[in-house]
Design an enzyme around this catalytic site. Structure first.
Site, PDB file in Angstrom:
ATOM      1  N   ASP A 130       0.834  -1.207   0.000  1.00 36.37           N
ATOM      2  CA  ASP A 130       0.000   0.000   0.000  1.00 36.37           C
ATOM      3  C   ASP A 130       0.866   1.253   0.000  1.00 36.37           C
ATOM      4  OD1 ASP A 130      -2.428   1.446   0.109  1.00 36.37           O
ATOM      5  OD2 ASP A 130      -2.260   1.618   2.281  1.00 36.37           O
ATOM      6  N   ARG A 187     -10.062  10.436 -12.204  1.00 41.03           N
ATOM      7  CA  ARG A 187      -9.533  10.418 -10.836  1.00 41.03           C
ATOM      8  C   ARG A 187      -8.972   9.059 -10.450  1.00 41.03           C
ATOM      9  NH1 ARG A 187     -14.062  11.533  -6.984  1.00 41.03           N
ATOM     10  NH2 ARG A 187     -12.363  11.324  -5.474  1.00 41.03           N
TER      11      ARG A 187
END
Length: 248
Positions: free
Chosen positions: A167, A212
């Protein structure tokens, strides 16, 4: 006569009191100067780049660091130095924090906060890593060495620690494309366990960018790339500061 002496004494006391109040309200410039110098060191400690080599780094981590760091600057035919394709990304133990509801956290709380992977102060005990980015190839590579505090199955790195690093790496990569970003989805497949203390490579590649949405893929391999430990895909959404302030 006695009345005059009493009045004079009263005036002296009043004048002395006024001087003391003035000194309290308006301290000397040297005192203010020292206070202004000391204040930032208390509330805004100087950030230290934690992605530089330290005594806990193993030989394999140092070798890979020197390999990628050597590509950050190359020498031309004329003997001049110029920027290479890779760039080392500095890493700090804190960043600007936002509170839901739109209010900033106080500076004192910010000074005590720690970026999750940098919350362990002992070198080598937790997350030891350094990231390099390649804008042309749209890649981000992390050299990662797991410390003993990240143990899961005896002698091996905890799956949650691996997920945290995936992550982190993919998030940093996405933030280089559009900042700020937040994780929307993280899909991980564990293939082979990682020994504590070993050095692995975590590589993030850009798949697509649609508005986005930023899609990346990631793989965790042995230091020589011969063994696949983990593979993952991630989706990040670019957001505005307004979204952060509103807690959205």
């Amino acid at each position: 006569m006695a009345m005059c002496l009493l009045l004079k004494a009263f005036h002296r006391l009043t004048a002395l009191s006024a001087v003391r109040r003035t000194r309290l309200c308006h301290p000397p410039a040297c005192v203010l100067s020292r206070a202004m110098v000391a204040l930032p060191s208390v509330l805004f400690p100087k950030r230290s780049d934690l992605s530089l080599p330290n005594s806990s780094w193993g030989s394999e981590m140092m070798r890979l660091y020197e390999h990628y760091n050597g590509q950050c600057e190359v020498e031309t035919q004329g003997g001049q130095k110029q920027r290479g394709l890779w760039r080392r990304l500095p890493s700090y133990n804190r960043s600007l924090k936002y509170a839901t509801g739109g209010a900033y956290l106080s500076k004192i709380i910010q000074s005590k906060a720690r970026f999750f992977t940098r919350h362990i102060r002992d070198p080598g005990a937790g997350f030891e890593y350094v990231l390099f980015s390649n804008k042309e190839e749209k890649k981000c590579v992390c050299i990662f060495q797991a410390g003993h505090l990240l143990e899961g199955f005896p002698g091996h790195v905890h799956g949650g620690a691996i997920a945290t690093m995936i992550d982190t790496v993919t998030g940093v990569h996405a933030s280089l494309i559009a900042v700020p970003v937040m994780t929307a989805n993280l899909n991980i497949n564990y293939r082979s366990p990682i020994l504590l203390g070993s050095t692995v490579l975590i590589e993030s590649s850009l798949d697509t960018k649609e508005g986005r949405k930023i899609h990346t893929s990631c793989k965790v391999t042995s230091s020589d790339g011969s063994k696949l430990h983990t593979e993952a895909t991630a989706l990040f959404l670019s957001i505005s500061v307004g979204h952060l302030l509103k807690g959205q």
